[in-house]
Design an enzyme around this catalytic site. Structure first.
Site, short mmCIF file in Angstrom:
data_model
loop_
_atom_site.label_atom_id
_atom_site.label_comp_id
_atom_site.label_asym_id
_atom_site.label_seq_id
_atom_site.Cartn_x
_atom_site.Cartn_y
_atom_site.Cartn_z
N ARG A 15 -50.81 28.58 51.75
CA ARG A 15 -51.14 29.68 51.18
C ARG A 15 -51.29 29.49 49.57
NH1 ARG A 15 -47.01 33.98 50.90
NH2 ARG A 15 -47.00 33.00 48.97
N GLU A 102 -49.87 41.49 47.58
CA GLU A 102 -49.11 41.44 46.68
C GLU A 102 -49.75 40.91 45.53
OE1 GLU A 102 -44.33 40.74 46.39
OE2 GLU A 102 -45.56 38.70 46.58
N ARG A 106 -54.43 36.24 48.27
CA ARG A 106 -53.74 35.19 48.85
C ARG A 106 -54.67 34.69 49.73
NH1 ARG A 106 -48.09 36.73 49.47
NH2 ARG A 106 -47.47 37.11 47.51
N CYS A 148 -45.03 38.11 42.13
CA CYS A 148 -43.30 37.82 42.30
C CYS A 148 -43.05 36.58 41.88
CB CYS A 148 -43.20 37.61 43.99
SG CYS A 148 -41.58 37.39 44.48
N THR A 150 -40.94 34.26 42.56
CA THR A 150 -40.68 33.12 43.38
C THR A 150 -42.08 32.31 43.73
OG1 THR A 150 -41.02 34.58 45.19
CG2 THR A 150 -38.88 34.01 44.58
N ARG A 157 -47.37 28.06 48.97
CA ARG A 157 -46.53 27.95 49.92
C ARG A 157 -47.00 27.53 51.01
NH1 ARG A 157 -41.83 30.29 48.66
NH2 ARG A 157 -42.86 32.17 47.75
N ARG A 188 -38.01 31.61 58.41
CA ARG A 188 -38.40 32.74 58.71
C ARG A 188 -38.69 32.96 60.09
NH1 ARG A 188 -40.71 32.44 53.17
NH2 ARG A 188 -39.42 33.62 51.78
N GLU A 193 -41.39 36.83 56.33
CA GLU A 193 -40.15 37.40 55.77
C GLU A 193 -39.72 38.66 56.42
OE1 GLU A 193 -38.16 38.37 51.25
OE2 GLU A 193 -40.47 37.81 51.62
#
Length: 337
Positions: A15, A102, A106, A148, A150, A157, A188, A193
């Site tokens: 992702r 978010e 994505r 975010c 992160t 990801r 996870r 998450e």
């Protein structure tokens, strides 16, 4: 090439998180008009790449949205933001691009088995072509800018879904999670998450995206997955040779018996018993040549997918009856292959 134990690696997902230059992050979008403008920009940039279907989430029913989530095409967060969000999905469902989740984009690619580089190459190619028609938010020091922190940097990801029954049954999972966390990776559940590890299913993915290259991320995740595979293989041998081997075999066989003979079955019980049958197949107790068919069946018989297959609303009892009838035929057919 390291050998992967039967049924251990279920799927690979890559992702990419991206945002458009000059637009506020989705959480700060001021109007529906602005959100729709972003959707139009992204969808027009993809119109020449593949046969993508554009789904405005505010035009999708709640049942359809949950069905898309159960098929791992969208995230729960996209559903929460239906008014401003959309999804682009290609013909075979391997590639989906969530818009105004978010982040503005994505982009994800999901493939069966362990193929991190194949999935990344596919997604990277599409990402490069999208960037030709729009400007991504990028900083020379921080890389791709994301909602975010992160996800700053590469915005990548890399996740691998694993079936880890032996590590779970033998109580090794907590120690394994602690070890993986120290390496900068995370573990996870099935839907990411905050979700549970239903049916012994776990996702291993990178936690760090800033200050590392895409190749470093892919290599690290792959290395950890291969190590976890070795641990799972060792624990499966312990199950076969341990004092509880007869109990394990009995549980797997009983699970198969219930799934091929019950009159109704709930989602939770179906997932639990299917995982037990898959474990039995992996240990050689049940003759199912292609254990990945069990993974496909679990998704196919989720509540929303059953409703979609029926083409009409069903009561929980009607779904449970349908699930029992379909699973009985499906598991018997798996043994005939």
């Amino acid at each position: 090439m390291n050998r992967i134990s039967d049924g251990t690696v279920v799927s690979t997902r890559v992702r990419l998180a991206r945002n458009l230059e000059g637009y506020p992050f989705p959480s700060h979008l001021k109007s529906e008009k602005q959100a729709k403008e972003i959707i139009r920009l992204v969808s027009s940039g993809l119109s020449r790449l593949d046969e993508f279907k554009l789904c405005y989430m505010d035009a999708v029913s709640d049942e359809e949205a949950v069905c898309m989530m159960e098929n791992h095409l969208i995230s729960p967060k996209l559903i929460q933001n239906k008014r401003f969000s959309a999804a682009l999905i290609n013909g075979d469902g391997k590639i989906s691009i969530m818009i105004n989740e978010e982040d503005h984009l994505r982009e994800q690619c999901i493939v069966k088995g362990l193929d991190l580089r194949g999935a990344y190459d596919t997604m990277s190619g599409i990402d490069s072509r999208i960037s030709r028609s729009m400007q991504f938010a990028y900083d020379e020091q921080f890389g791709y800018l994301t909602a975010c922190p992160t996800n700053l940097g590469t915005g990548l990801r890399a996740s691998v879904m694993l079936f880890l029954p032996a590590l779970t049954v033998n109580g090794v999972i907590p120690k394994m999670i602690r070890s993986i966390s120290r390496l900068g990776l995370t573990v996870r559940g099935v839907y990411g998450e905050g979700s549970d590890a239903d049916g012994y299913m776990y996702q291993i993915s990178n936690e760090v995206t800033l200050g590392v290259t895409e190749e470093e991320i892919l290599s690290e995740v792959e290395e950890v997955v291969l190590k976890v595979n070795e641990l799972e293989e060792a624990e499966r041998r312990n199950l076969i040779n341990g004092d509880a081997s007869l109990d394990i075999r009995d549980e797997c066989m009983r699970s198969y018996g219930i799934l091929t003979n019950c009159a109704k079955i709930s989602t939770g019980e179906f997932v639990k018993l299917s995982a037990s049958v898959k474990l039995g197949a992996c240990l050689g107790y049940i003759d199912i040549p292609d254990v990945s068919a069990i993974d496909d069946l679990v998704i196919k018989l989720s509540p929303s997918n059953i409703t979609a297959a029926a083409g009409k609303p069903l009561t929980p009892l009607e779904r449970d009856v349908y699930r029992a009838q379909y699973s009985a035929k499906a598991f018997k057919k798996m043994k005939e292959v």
